[in-house]
Write a protein that holds these residues in place. Structure first.
Motif, PDB file in Angstrom:
ATOM      1  N   VAL A 244       0.836  -1.205   0.000  1.00 46.82           N
ATOM      2  CA  VAL A 244       0.000   0.000   0.000  1.00 46.82           C
ATOM      3  C   VAL A 244       0.870   1.253   0.000  1.00 46.82           C
ATOM      4  CG1 VAL A 244      -1.674   1.341   1.335  1.00 46.82           C
ATOM      5  CG2 VAL A 244      -1.971  -1.124   1.093  1.00 46.82           C
ATOM      6  N   LEU A 245       1.919   1.253   0.809  1.00 48.19           N
ATOM      7  CA  LEU A 245       2.826   2.404   0.842  1.00 48.19           C
ATOM      8  C   LEU A 245       3.524   2.582  -0.501  1.00 48.19           C
ATOM      9  CD1 LEU A 245       4.439   1.973   4.389  1.00 48.19           C
ATOM     10  CD2 LEU A 245       2.709   3.638   3.682  1.00 48.19           C
ATOM     11  N   GLY A 246       3.918   1.471  -1.124  1.00 49.28           N
ATOM     12  CA  GLY A 246       4.577   1.542  -2.419  1.00 49.28           C
ATOM     13  C   GLY A 246       3.687   2.143  -3.484  1.00 49.28           C
ATOM     14  N   TYR A 247       2.434   1.697  -3.546  1.00 52.19           N
ATOM     15  CA  TYR A 247       1.512   2.241  -4.534  1.00 52.19           C
ATOM     16  C   TYR A 247       1.091   3.664  -4.186  1.00 52.19           C
ATOM     17  CZ  TYR A 247       0.878  -1.551  -7.826  1.00 52.19           C
ATOM     18  OH  TYR A 247       1.072  -2.466  -8.836  1.00 52.19           O
ATOM     19  N   SER A 248       1.066   4.008  -2.904  1.00 50.26           N
ATOM     20  CA  SER A 248       0.790   5.398  -2.525  1.00 50.26           C
ATOM     21  C   SER A 248       1.906   6.305  -3.033  1.00 50.26           C
ATOM     22  CB  SER A 248       0.655   5.510  -1.008  1.00 50.26           C
ATOM     23  OG  SER A 248      -0.428   4.727  -0.527  1.00 50.26           O
ATOM     24  N   LEU A 249       3.136   5.836  -2.964  1.00 53.73           N
ATOM     25  CA  LEU A 249       4.267   6.585  -3.504  1.00 53.73           C
ATOM     26  C   LEU A 249       4.146   6.729  -5.019  1.00 53.73           C
ATOM     27  CD1 LEU A 249       7.038   7.927  -3.093  1.00 53.73           C
ATOM     28  CD2 LEU A 249       8.073   5.645  -3.287  1.00 53.73           C
ATOM     29  N   VAL A 250       3.719   5.658  -5.680  1.00 52.62           N
ATOM     30  CA  VAL A 250       3.492   5.715  -7.131  1.00 52.62           C
ATOM     31  C   VAL A 250       2.450   6.779  -7.463  1.00 52.62           C
ATOM     32  CG1 VAL A 250       2.467   4.466  -9.071  1.00 52.62           C
ATOM     33  CG2 VAL A 250       4.181   3.347  -7.653  1.00 52.62           C
TER      34      VAL A 250
ATOM     35  N   GLY B  39      12.476   2.290  -8.527  1.00 56.56           N
ATOM     36  CA  GLY B  39      11.666   1.972  -9.689  1.00 56.56           C
ATOM     37  C   GLY B  39      10.233   2.462  -9.540  1.00 56.56           C
ATOM     38  N   LEU B  40       9.697   2.414  -8.310  1.00 55.82           N
ATOM     39  CA  LEU B  40       8.343   2.919  -8.085  1.00 55.82           C
ATOM     40  C   LEU B  40       8.278   4.426  -8.321  1.00 55.82           C
ATOM     41  CD1 LEU B  40       7.320   0.937  -4.871  1.00 55.82           C
ATOM     42  CD2 LEU B  40       6.866   0.372  -7.256  1.00 55.82           C
ATOM     43  N   VAL B  41       9.277   5.140  -7.854  1.00 54.18           N
ATOM     44  CA  VAL B  41       9.333   6.591  -8.069  1.00 54.18           C
ATOM     45  C   VAL B  41       9.445   6.896  -9.559  1.00 54.18           C
ATOM     46  CG1 VAL B  41      10.672   8.683  -7.654  1.00 54.18           C
ATOM     47  CG2 VAL B  41      10.304   7.043  -5.798  1.00 54.18           C
ATOM     48  N   ALA B  42      10.387   6.236 -10.228  1.00 53.86           N
ATOM     49  CA  ALA B  42      10.603   6.481 -11.656  1.00 53.86           C
ATOM     50  C   ALA B  42       9.370   6.098 -12.469  1.00 53.86           C
ATOM     51  CB  ALA B  42      11.828   5.701 -12.142  1.00 53.86           C
ATOM     52  N   GLY B  43       8.763   4.962 -12.142  1.00 53.60           N
ATOM     53  CA  GLY B  43       7.577   4.514 -12.877  1.00 53.60           C
ATOM     54  C   GLY B  43       6.418   5.480 -12.738  1.00 53.60           C
ATOM     55  N   GLY B  44       6.191   5.982 -11.526  1.00 57.29           N
ATOM     56  CA  GLY B  44       5.116   6.942 -11.312  1.00 57.29           C
ATOM     57  C   GLY B  44       5.354   8.243 -12.052  1.00 57.29           C
ATOM     58  N   LEU B  45       6.583   8.729 -12.036  1.00 59.91           N
ATOM     59  CA  LEU B  45       6.909   9.989 -12.719  1.00 59.91           C
ATOM     60  C   LEU B  45       6.784   9.843 -14.234  1.00 59.91           C
ATOM     61  CD1 LEU B  45      10.001  11.187 -10.649  1.00 59.91           C
ATOM     62  CD2 LEU B  45       7.679  12.128 -10.590  1.00 59.91           C
ATOM     63  N   VAL B  46       7.300   8.746 -14.789  1.00 58.46           N
ATOM     64  CA  VAL B  46       7.238   8.537 -16.236  1.00 58.46           C
ATOM     65  C   VAL B  46       5.789   8.400 -16.693  1.00 58.46           C
ATOM     66  CG1 VAL B  46       7.787   6.910 -18.093  1.00 58.46           C
ATOM     67  CG2 VAL B  46       9.550   7.571 -16.448  1.00 58.46           C
ATOM     68  N   ALA B  47       4.998   7.596 -15.976  1.00 55.33           N
ATOM     69  CA  ALA B  47       3.598   7.404 -16.350  1.00 55.33           C
ATOM     70  C   ALA B  47       2.825   8.715 -16.266  1.00 55.33           C
ATOM     71  CB  ALA B  47       2.953   6.347 -15.455  1.00 55.33           C
ATOM     72  N   GLY B  48       3.017   9.472 -15.196  1.00 50.33           N
ATOM     73  CA  GLY B  48       2.332  10.750 -15.053  1.00 50.33           C
ATOM     74  C   GLY B  48       2.716  11.735 -16.135  1.00 50.33           C
ATOM     75  N   PHE B  49       3.979  11.747 -16.497  1.00 47.80           N
ATOM     76  CA  PHE B  49       4.464  12.653 -17.542  1.00 47.80           C
ATOM     77  C   PHE B  49       3.850  12.309 -18.896  1.00 47.80           C
ATOM     78  CE2 PHE B  49       7.623  13.522 -20.894  1.00 47.80           C
ATOM     79  CZ  PHE B  49       7.741  14.903 -20.761  1.00 47.80           C
ATOM     80  N   LEU B  50       3.881  11.031 -19.269  1.00 48.16           N
ATOM     81  CA  LEU B  50       3.369  10.623 -20.587  1.00 48.16           C
ATOM     82  C   LEU B  50       1.862  10.811 -20.698  1.00 48.16           C
ATOM     83  CD1 LEU B  50       5.478   7.388 -21.244  1.00 48.16           C
ATOM     84  CD2 LEU B  50       5.809   9.674 -22.199  1.00 48.16           C
ATOM     85  N   TYR B  51       1.137  10.424 -19.650  1.00 45.61           N
ATOM     86  CA  TYR B  51      -0.317  10.588 -19.710  1.00 45.61           C
ATOM     87  C   TYR B  51      -0.715  12.057 -19.585  1.00 45.61           C
ATOM     88  CZ  TYR B  51      -1.539   5.690 -19.992  1.00 45.61           C
ATOM     89  OH  TYR B  51      -1.709   4.402 -20.452  1.00 45.61           O
TER      90      TYR B  51
END
Length: 428
Positions: free
Chosen positions: A54-60, A349-361
């Motif tokens: 839950v904490l990991g996905y909250s960070l995402v 990877g969770l930080v990078a994945g969240g940032l990349v996804a947010g940027f592209l969308y």
């Protein structure tokens, strides 16, 4: 007050976070969810693993919102001055030649697939075991995705402009959609049908009539039920000759409701897959350090040419914890894109994945809000957002393949058949 767009990537990402991470917490901790029923795993500390997930996905989510709002929010606060620009869009309502060409290519792929699988009856049975049935001929099967490309382009053509759509043109289009969905159903992939329907719904949303949040919720539930009916037909009736879900309850209705619950918590299972990774890595499984992400490029190379081609993230994940599922049944379990990012780089990877996804969308949403009359822009956005759920619960390589096999034929028909329209850049 600005009305919330329920089809925006941020709204959908929030809904998927609630449905795939927060809602499964209670049944997962009580071992009543579909994931626990279908995928046995011994946790060293189930509660702690769930908490970390839950904490990991909250960070995402936090990183996704930061990147998304940095792109979309700044554009809304400081919009570009209104100006005229040219973009590709359909001007005529007559079906262009490119539709027929792509339809012929898709039909050739369908007929060749049925022939290689041994006939129509064998193709029906193959839908229940598509991983093995399509082995070695995936590129032939994927030619059928051109049906979706034509359907998306056709929907944009009908809804572009102020002129009223004739009843005959609408009925012909709806007939095509039903036929193309029936054909795609032979692949046995619920994901492709879901993407097709959702992309068409988004075209309706932005071009014809807005969906409210509650209507979208009802639409989502209805679509889920329809896809589950399709699932039991292809996975149970075609294989066993009868429906096996009836064992879940005393009546057909109670059994089907229990089946829906297990399927929902066995498909929206990002909490559970992340919990497995949080609990097991790096003791039972080492970090991949980007190897599964390379499959976005290597997956295009046929196995006959590259027999040593690595596994995708679902293959690596399944072989690490449930090897019998892959070796005996040809079944894999996707870790989710953010789970894949954790498999490769841990919390970074969770930080990078969240940032990349947010940027592209964010970029995609900003483009479509600025140029809603551009068929190419809206079609690309509708397809990209329709795949958000599959990135969320799937992985990078296979979902990107699905995107490109639909988008590239769509892009081609737009380039060949659409004209350059003069539109006004707007922000709404």
């Amino acid at each position: 007050m600005r009305r919330t767009d329920p089809f925006s990537p941020l709204s959908l990402m929030t809904a998927f976070f609630v449905g795939g991470v927060l809602l499964p917490v209670y049944p997962f901790l009580n071992q009543e969810d579909g994931f626990t029923q279908f995928w046995q795993f011994t946790f060293s500390d189930r509660f702690n693993a769930a908490l970390q997930a839950v904490l990991g996905y909250s960070l995402v989510m936090l990183c996704f919102v930061i990147a998304y709002m940095a792109i979309v929010g700044s554009h809304i606060k400081s919009p570009s001055p209104s100006k005229m620009l040219r973009c590709l869009g359909f001007k005529s309502r007559h079906l262009p030649l490119s539709f027929y060409i792509l339809g012929a290519i898709a039909t050739s792929g369908l007929l060749l697939t049925i022939h290689l699988q041994g006939g129509f009856e064998e193709a029906l049975v193959a839908a229940s075991d598509r991983t093995r049935a399509s082995a070695g001929m995936n590129f032939i099967v994927l030619l059928q995705n051109a049906y979706l490309s034509v359907g998306l382009a056709w929907a944009l053509m009908l809804t572009n402009g102020k002129s009223r759509m004739s009843r005959a043109s609408v009925m012909l289009f709806l007939f095509y959609v039903l036929v193309s969905i029936s054909i795609i159903a032979l692949q046995g992939a619920k994901a492709t049908i879901f993407v097709y329907i959702l992309a068409l719904a988004m075209v309706w949303h932005y071009r014809v009539r807005l969906f409210s949040a509650w209507k979208l919720l009802i639409f989502g539930v209805f679509l889920f039920v329809l896809l589950m009916i399709y699932h039991v037909i292809k996975q149970e009736y075609l294989v066993l000759g009868h429906f096996a879900f009836t064992a879940y309850g005393d009546t057909v209705l109670s059994a089907f409701l229990k089946f829906l619950f297990l399927q929902f918590t066995g498909n929206m299972m990002q909490l559970q897959t992340m919990a497995v990774l949080m609990d097991a890595m790096p003791n039972q499984m080492q970090f991949e350090y980007g190897q599964t992400l390379l499959m976005m490029f290597l997956i295009w190379i046929p196995s006959a040419i590259y027999p040593a081609k690595p596994l995708t993230a679902p293959g690596v994940f399944t072989m690490a914890f449930w090897p019998a599922a892959w070796l005996n049944e040809g079944t894999t379990l996707p870790p989710g894109f953010f789970g894949e990012m954790y498999m490769n780089f841990g919390w970074f990877g969770l930080v990078a994945g969240g940032l990349v996804a947010g940027f592209l969308y964010g970029l995609s949403y900003r483009a479509v809000r600025s140029r809603p009359d551009c068929d190419l822009t809206l079609g690309r956005h509708a397809l990209f957002v329709s795949l958000l759920l599959h990135y969320f619960r799937g992985e990078a390589a296979s979902v990107t393949v699905l995107f490109l096999t639909i988008y590239l034929p769509f892009w081609l028909t737009i380039k060949l058949s659409a004209t350059r329209l003069l539109v006004t850049r707007t922000v709404s």
